[in-house]
Design a protein around this motif. Structure first.
Motif, PDB file in Angstrom:
ATOM      1  N   THR A 143     -25.464  22.809  24.075  1.00 15.52           N
ATOM      2  CA  THR A 143     -25.730  23.272  22.415  1.00 15.52           C
ATOM      3  C   THR A 143     -25.829  24.744  22.657  1.00 15.52           C
ATOM      4  O   THR A 143     -25.820  25.392  23.602  1.00 15.52           O
ATOM      5  CB  THR A 143     -26.989  22.705  22.198  1.00 15.52           C
ATOM      6  N   ASP A 144     -26.234  25.456  21.420  1.00 11.90           N
ATOM      7  CA  ASP A 144     -26.457  26.842  21.574  1.00 11.90           C
ATOM      8  C   ASP A 144     -27.693  27.345  21.231  1.00 11.90           C
ATOM      9  O   ASP A 144     -28.202  28.580  20.915  1.00 11.90           O
ATOM     10  CB  ASP A 144     -25.513  27.309  19.978  1.00 11.90           C
ATOM     11  N   HIS A 156     -23.077  19.636  18.789  1.00 10.45           N
ATOM     12  CA  HIS A 156     -22.446  19.381  20.277  1.00 10.45           C
ATOM     13  C   HIS A 156     -21.854  18.046  20.562  1.00 10.45           C
ATOM     14  O   HIS A 156     -21.279  18.173  21.776  1.00 10.45           O
ATOM     15  CB  HIS A 156     -23.792  19.711  21.140  1.00 10.45           C
ATOM     16  N   GLN A 176     -20.272  26.338  22.729  1.00 10.27           N
ATOM     17  CA  GLN A 176     -21.108  27.329  22.378  1.00 10.27           C
ATOM     18  C   GLN A 176     -21.551  28.285  23.802  1.00 10.27           C
ATOM     19  O   GLN A 176     -22.306  29.063  23.369  1.00 10.27           O
ATOM     20  CB  GLN A 176     -22.570  26.407  22.008  1.00 10.27           C
TER      21      GLN A 176
END
Length: 307
Positions: A143-144, A156, A176
């Motif tokens: 994820t970011d 994601h 990401q």
């Protein structure tokens, strides 16, 4: 010409959540293939109909084997995971979980059912046998920002629970973090749209994945490509919100990648495409619903992204 490498990861090499700080257990190049040994969603804790979901360690749910870094994957790219094969073992389970699912108030719970899986068929009991449709439920990348357990779906990927994610599917994930950090697990020998009791035929097995990169292009959410269609996804707390998000995503791809006008995209999605549901087990406290749009491969939009 370089020969693509083949690799294997053990089902002991797992993560329990997708976040921004994942460290790879393997780094591969585009074109390489990895065989992932995967656990069932209960990590082997349920092995008979006497084993109930209320009696297991719920911290050991939905492990995902990996993560794998793909050389050259950078934020702004798409990591492409092509599922070459999904091979379940010969037995799986489904459960009823107190508080989960549209019919839970009408049945006895908790309940466990065992399934035999052989020769492409699933035997539920002496009367009920049906075709196997092996697929993977948890499939995603780093994820970011937020760390999300493997039970949850998001931009994601994660617990997408789409029965089309079987042999032959190519899934585009928005990268990401450098390397992407791909992991996969939660195999089902079969799962219906909606997954209304919150499980498919949960099963261990092996998944072969070939990796590729699409540089400088990505969707907001994961997009699958099948032989005859491509399929954006989106998730939200309730299905109506997820449908709104996936409609916006599908239209954006048609406009940005394939030169549709917004008006034509809206109409095309209504007259030629199918809105659908991957998972919508309600009630399911803390879990969202996952919507998808099935867009046929025609000359005007033959893939998620324009060449």
């Amino acid at each position: 010409m370089a020969v693509a490498a083949a690799h294997r990861l053990s089902r002991d090499q797992v993560i329990w959540a997708f976040g921004p700080d994942l460290e790879p257990v393997l780094e591969v190049r585009p074109g390489d293939t990895v065989t992932f040994e995967t656990n069932d969603c209960f990590t082997g804790q349920i092995r008979s109909e006497d084993d109930l979901v209320t009696e297991i360690d719920l911290e050991r749910i939905n492990s995902a084997t990996g993560p794998v870094a793909v050389e050259g994957a950078e934020p702004g790219d798409s990591l492409v995971a092509e599922i070459l094969d999904v091979r379940p073992i010969e037995w799986g389970v489904a459960t009823l979980i107190p508080g989960f699912g549209q019919l839970i108030e009408q049945v006895q719970s908790p309940v466990t059912r065992m399934f035999e899986v052989r020769d492409g068929q699933i035997r539920m009991n002496d009367r009920v046998t049906f075709p196997a449709k092996p697929m993977v439920g948890v499939v995603g990348v780093a994820t970011d920002g937020e760390t999300l357990s493997n039970g949850l779906a998001g931009r994601h990927g994660g617990n997408l629970d789409d029965h089309w994610h079987g042999k032959g599917a190519r899934i585009y994930f928005p990268v990401q973090r450098p390397g992407g950090m791909f992991a996969v697990g939660d195999m089902h020998a079969s799962m219906g749209d909606g997954e209304i009791c919150f499980t498919g035929v949960e099963i261990a097995g092996e998944v072969d994945v070939r990796f590729d990169l699409l540089k400088g292009k990505q969707a907001t959410w994961p997009v699958a490509e099948l032989a005859d269609r491509w399929v954006p996804h989106a998730t939200a707390d309730v299905y109506d919100e997820a449908l709104q998000l996936v409609s916006e995503e599908a239209a954006r791809l048609l406009v940005d990648q394939h030169r549709f006008t917004p008006e034509d995209a809206f109409i095309f999605l209504s007259v030629a495409c199918d809105a659908g549901v991957a998972q919508a087990c309600k009630p399911a406290p803390g879990f969202g619903a996952i919507a998808r749009f099935s867009i046929p491969k025609i000359a005007a939009c033959p893939a998620p992204f324009a060449a």
